[in-house]
Enzyme design. Sequence first.
Site, mmCIF file in Angstrom:
data_model
loop_
_atom_site.group_PDB
_atom_site.id
_atom_site.type_symbol
_atom_site.label_atom_id
_atom_site.label_comp_id
_atom_site.label_asym_id
_atom_site.label_seq_id
_atom_site.Cartn_x
_atom_site.Cartn_y
_atom_site.Cartn_z
ATOM 1 N N ASP A 16 -7.809 -5.756 -6.382
ATOM 2 C CA ASP A 16 -7.707 -4.507 -5.622
ATOM 3 C C ASP A 16 -8.017 -3.332 -6.534
ATOM 4 O O ASP A 16 -7.480 -3.242 -7.637
ATOM 5 C CB ASP A 16 -6.290 -4.373 -5.055
ATOM 6 N N HIS A 20 -6.101 -6.387 -2.153
ATOM 7 C CA HIS A 20 -5.056 -5.463 -1.717
ATOM 8 C C HIS A 20 -4.020 -6.137 -0.828
ATOM 9 O O HIS A 20 -2.837 -5.820 -0.893
ATOM 10 C CB HIS A 20 -5.725 -4.314 -0.954
ATOM 11 N N SER A 35 0.825 -1.194 0.000
ATOM 12 C CA SER A 35 0.000 0.000 0.000
ATOM 13 C C SER A 35 0.875 1.266 0.000
ATOM 14 O O SER A 35 1.695 1.439 -0.896
ATOM 15 C CB SER A 35 -0.962 -0.039 1.191
ATOM 16 N N CYS A 59 -5.170 0.346 -5.126
ATOM 17 C CA CYS A 59 -3.797 0.362 -5.672
ATOM 18 C C CYS A 59 -3.713 -0.779 -6.684
ATOM 19 O O CYS A 59 -2.977 -1.747 -6.500
ATOM 20 C CB CYS A 59 -2.757 0.200 -4.574
#
Length: 508
Positions: free
Chosen positions: A411, A468, A223, A414
């Site tokens: 995800d 993610h 992240s 991102c």
Amino acid sequence: MVTTPRLVSLLLLLALCAAAAGALRLPPDASFPGAQAERLIRALNLLPKDSSSSSGRHGARVGEGNEDVAPGQLLERRVTLPGLPEGVADLGHHAGYYRLPNTHDARMFYFFFESRGKKEDPVVIWLTGGPGCSSELAVFYENGPFTIANNMSLVWNKFGWDKISNIIFVDQPTGTGFSYSSDDRDTRHDETGVSNDLYDFLQVFFKKHPEFIKNDFFITGESYAGHYIPAFASRVHQGNKKNEGTHINLKGFAIGNGLTDPAIQYKAYTDYALEMNLIQKADYERINKFIPPCEFAIKLCGTNGKASCMAAYMVCNTIFNSIMKLVGTKNYYDVRKECEGKLCYDFSNLEKFFGDKAVRQAIGVGDIEFVSCSTSVYQAMLTDWMRNLEVGIPALLEDGINVLIYAGEYDLICNWLGNSRWVHSMEWSGQKDFAKTAESSFLVDDAQAGVLKSHGALSFLKVHNAGHMVPMDQPKAALEMLRRFTQGKLKEAVPEEESSTTSFYAAM
């Protein structure tokens, strides 16, 4: 009247935003990043907290008996956490505080778990993003030695990364997790401060544990660590080249679903959303009108500094927020899933676990309040958010530092598409050959767990059936990814080495 170029640029940015807003009105929370931070934190069933104003974090001392530690020094203890099965021997688990030098009163908390395998296994450091979210989220929900059961007991994670590495989990920047300061001047606002703190920590950590200094060293995280990691890796590499202190045997770094090059990644939001049928073509064209002002704002951020960077954050996040208004209850960390109410994941057991007095006593945090995700750290880093951290990676590649960018395919926040694009656009000596390299299957147990592209020191891995948090969604594939990456064999299946320690854990 003389108008400065900076003022002209900002006026032009406002004009572009106004033009875009004619077609798409800014969301009401676009100028209030704190509201977005709280929304993201509450989606994990965690309590947003302002670490800078938490009275429990000011003036408190470390450990039992009000033990303190001098600036530049480290205080560490061996840990056996409550909730483990009875009769478990000393596992080489540690928790400690590092008193940061060149600060007023900042202390960095960390866990260190020695490998279940061999002492010679690589040393790995893990950084959780946010910015401002604790790495204990990874310890107990992703790739640490254990997970927390609903009855607050601990269950062994058979795919914990400590199976094949000596792994450090750090709460940073100051104000995250159990890391704290009694002085708000210690708040970090950019990657220079963050990377210097981490580098200073490593220097003292390896003095405390000289038996690991010759081991290979890897930096990992996910992240917002897509910002932290390139800066941290560059700091370590430059420290080595300048012989600043203890040589750290940096071999590579891995970023999972990271935010690294915002100009490219924010532009990919609508493409990904359209490809995944999250938005319609008309929505796509409407939201895309914010891309030119976003790109311009990011360009200003790179040259004009703080005011422009804050403007870039607000303008560019209008793209993401506009998509989210259309997707309803979809989980932006994993678009296969629905959020239940405000909750996209339930990580609340972590805060319950650290509220236990016996746990706090075992890890030596005294009365320090645990801040799972800090809104104050999030907001303090806002002027760093839109900066491009890809720029430092080519020099590392040229010097032989291995780089792995991996991303779970489901995800949104991102997404793999934006990450793939910045990796392919990065200018380095192997760029053309990397682009021409054919993709190959990343096989785990003879099944395709992802798609890999690799040339020289650079690799990109799209992980199947993951969002993610890849180590949480695909723990076995993530462990195998780490094993192969640290052994320089990403394209090969690496046999798992059996040991008495591994057998002991596997039986639990």
